[in-house]
Write a protein that holds these residues in place. Structure first.
Motif, short mmCIF file in Angstrom:
data_model
loop_
_atom_site.label_atom_id
_atom_site.label_comp_id
_atom_site.label_asym_id
_atom_site.label_seq_id
_atom_site.Cartn_x
_atom_site.Cartn_y
_atom_site.Cartn_z
N LEU A 27 7.55 103.25 107.68
CA LEU A 27 8.09 101.94 108.04
C LEU A 27 7.86 100.90 106.95
N SER A 28 6.90 101.17 106.06
CA SER A 28 6.63 100.20 104.99
C SER A 28 7.24 100.63 103.64
N GLN A 29 7.72 101.86 103.55
CA GLN A 29 8.39 102.36 102.35
C GLN A 29 9.78 102.82 102.77
N LEU A 65 -1.14 99.97 108.61
CA LEU A 65 -0.55 98.63 108.56
C LEU A 65 0.01 98.18 109.90
N PHE A 66 0.54 99.12 110.67
CA PHE A 66 1.16 98.76 111.95
C PHE A 66 0.36 99.28 113.14
N GLU A 116 5.11 87.76 107.05
CA GLU A 116 5.47 87.55 108.45
C GLU A 116 6.17 88.76 109.04
N HIS A 117 7.06 89.40 108.26
CA HIS A 117 7.81 90.52 108.83
C HIS A 117 6.91 91.73 109.10
N ILE A 118 5.82 91.87 108.35
CA ILE A 118 4.87 92.95 108.61
C ILE A 118 4.13 92.69 109.93
N VAL A 119 3.68 91.44 110.11
CA VAL A 119 3.00 91.07 111.35
C VAL A 119 3.94 91.25 112.54
N ARG A 120 5.18 90.82 112.36
CA ARG A 120 6.17 90.94 113.44
C ARG A 120 6.41 92.42 113.79
N THR A 121 6.45 93.25 112.78
CA THR A 121 6.68 94.68 113.02
C THR A 121 5.48 95.31 113.73
N ALA A 122 4.27 94.92 113.33
CA ALA A 122 3.08 95.43 114.00
C ALA A 122 3.08 95.03 115.48
N TYR A 131 16.47 100.90 115.49
CA TYR A 131 17.02 99.86 114.62
C TYR A 131 16.21 98.56 114.70
N ARG A 132 15.64 98.27 115.85
CA ARG A 132 14.78 97.09 115.94
C ARG A 132 13.60 97.22 114.98
N LEU A 133 12.98 98.39 114.96
CA LEU A 133 11.86 98.62 114.05
C LEU A 133 12.32 98.58 112.59
N TYR A 134 13.45 99.18 112.31
CA TYR A 134 13.97 99.20 110.95
C TYR A 134 14.26 97.78 110.46
N GLU A 135 14.98 97.02 111.26
CA GLU A 135 15.32 95.65 110.87
C GLU A 135 14.06 94.80 110.68
N SER A 136 13.11 94.96 111.60
CA SER A 136 11.87 94.17 111.52
C SER A 136 11.10 94.53 110.25
N ALA A 137 11.00 95.82 109.95
CA ALA A 137 10.22 96.26 108.81
C ALA A 137 10.85 95.86 107.48
#
Length: 319
Positions: free
Chosen positions: A191-193, A232-233, A243-249, A307-313
């Protein structure tokens, strides 16, 4: 279907969807000898993994300066019956700096043969299920590699050949000389790469363009290293993170609560939802976290959740 197009889970029909990565075994990246505690840890890891249905174990000759294989081999020597229950793979070709030269990658016949002999010796086995070439060697001579692999297979030292960190062009070049099909490619997918996905939806992410599709078309099993993004998540301190990392977590935690599974399970299930049949490689030595990872098999994320996870990440909506 021809053997060439069979993915690894059909070549090795009992192979688990998760792979246990052994980089954390052996007592650390130091020159201390393998201890009894290190071997006990291997037993605990193997037993926990097998209890959770994880039976593929991933090594590399460099992990903890060969000690991961040494400790694992001592465990197998103490309990030889384990060999019937597990699938073993290991990697070679990374050479650390020495009196002959700097850190380098080496696909020469001499180094591959030397590496395999020592992998087998450290693991206390006669045959390796899969040998992976660890990182691409710019000086690779495909015909030399092919002759070496043919010799190793003929002698019964290895069954299958895979690669790690190779793009489609490097695989095509190598496969052009091989008589045996490549069975897996281990890449950093998480999710981070996201480059492996971005190349399919944006025009500027092209270093691995076509690699995922080539592997799918040719039955090359994709294995994901770094799949948990170093926590990370899944509970790491996020102070200072974007912010987008925190939101994804937070989204991972929300989905974990919804599905009543661990956060690790959500992160891994996201990878496993991809139709490429990705095998995540987990590396924790904590039994509870191994069990948490194994929960990924309990769920299948919905199309919209993926897709929610993809977009957030990625930090912004798709184009």
């Amino acid at each position: 279907m021809a053997m060439k197009n069979l993915p690894i889970h059909q070549r090795l029909p009992n192979a688990s969807q998760l792979v246990y990565g052994c980089m954390g075994l052996g007592g650390g990246w130091n020159d201390a000898p393998v201890s009894k505690d290190d071997v006990r840890q291997v037993h605990q890891v193997i037993d926990t993994a097998l209890e959770q249905g994880i039976n593929v174990f991933d090594h590399a000759d460099i992990y903890t300066f060969t000690k991961a294989e040494q400790a694992f081999g001592q465990a197998l020597q103490q309990r030889p019956e384990l060999q019937r229950k597990i699938t073993l793979q290991s990697k070679c070709a990374i050479r650390f700096a020495d009196n002959q030269g700097p850190k380098r990658y080496d696909f020469s016949s001499e180094w591959i043969e030397y590496s395999v002999d020592h992998i087998l010796s450290r693991l206390n086995i006669e045959q390796l299920d899969t040998l992976l070439l660890h990182r691409p060697d710019p000086l690779m001579v495909p015909e030399e590699v092919a002759a070496t692999i043919e010799k190793l297979q003929a002698s019964g030292k290895i069954k299958h050949l895979g690669v790690s960190n190779m793009n489609v062009h490097q695989m095509v070049l190598l496969q052009s000389a091989l008589k045996t099909p490549l069975v897996c490619n281990q890449l950093e997918l998480s999710l981070s790469q996201l480059q492996w996905l971005e190349e399919g939806v944006t025009p500027n992410a092209s270093s691995f363009l076509g690699t995922i599709e080539y592997c799918r078309a040719h039955g090359i099993q994709l294995q994901a290293w770094g799949c948990l993004s170093q926590g990370l998540f899944t509970g790491r301190d996020l102070n200072g993170q974007p912010e987008h990392i925190v939101r994804t977590a937070n989204l991972v935690a929300e989905l974990a609560h919804q599905y009543q599974v661990s956060r690790e399970a959500i992160v891994l299930a996201w990878l496993m939802r991809h139709p490429a049949n990705i095998q995540p490689v987990i590396g924790t030595t904590n039994p509870e976290r191994i069990r948490a990872c194994a929960e990924a098999g309990k769920l299948t994320l919905k199309h919209e959740e993926w897709y929610r996870l993809y977009e957030s990440a990625r930090g912004h909506e798709l184009p």
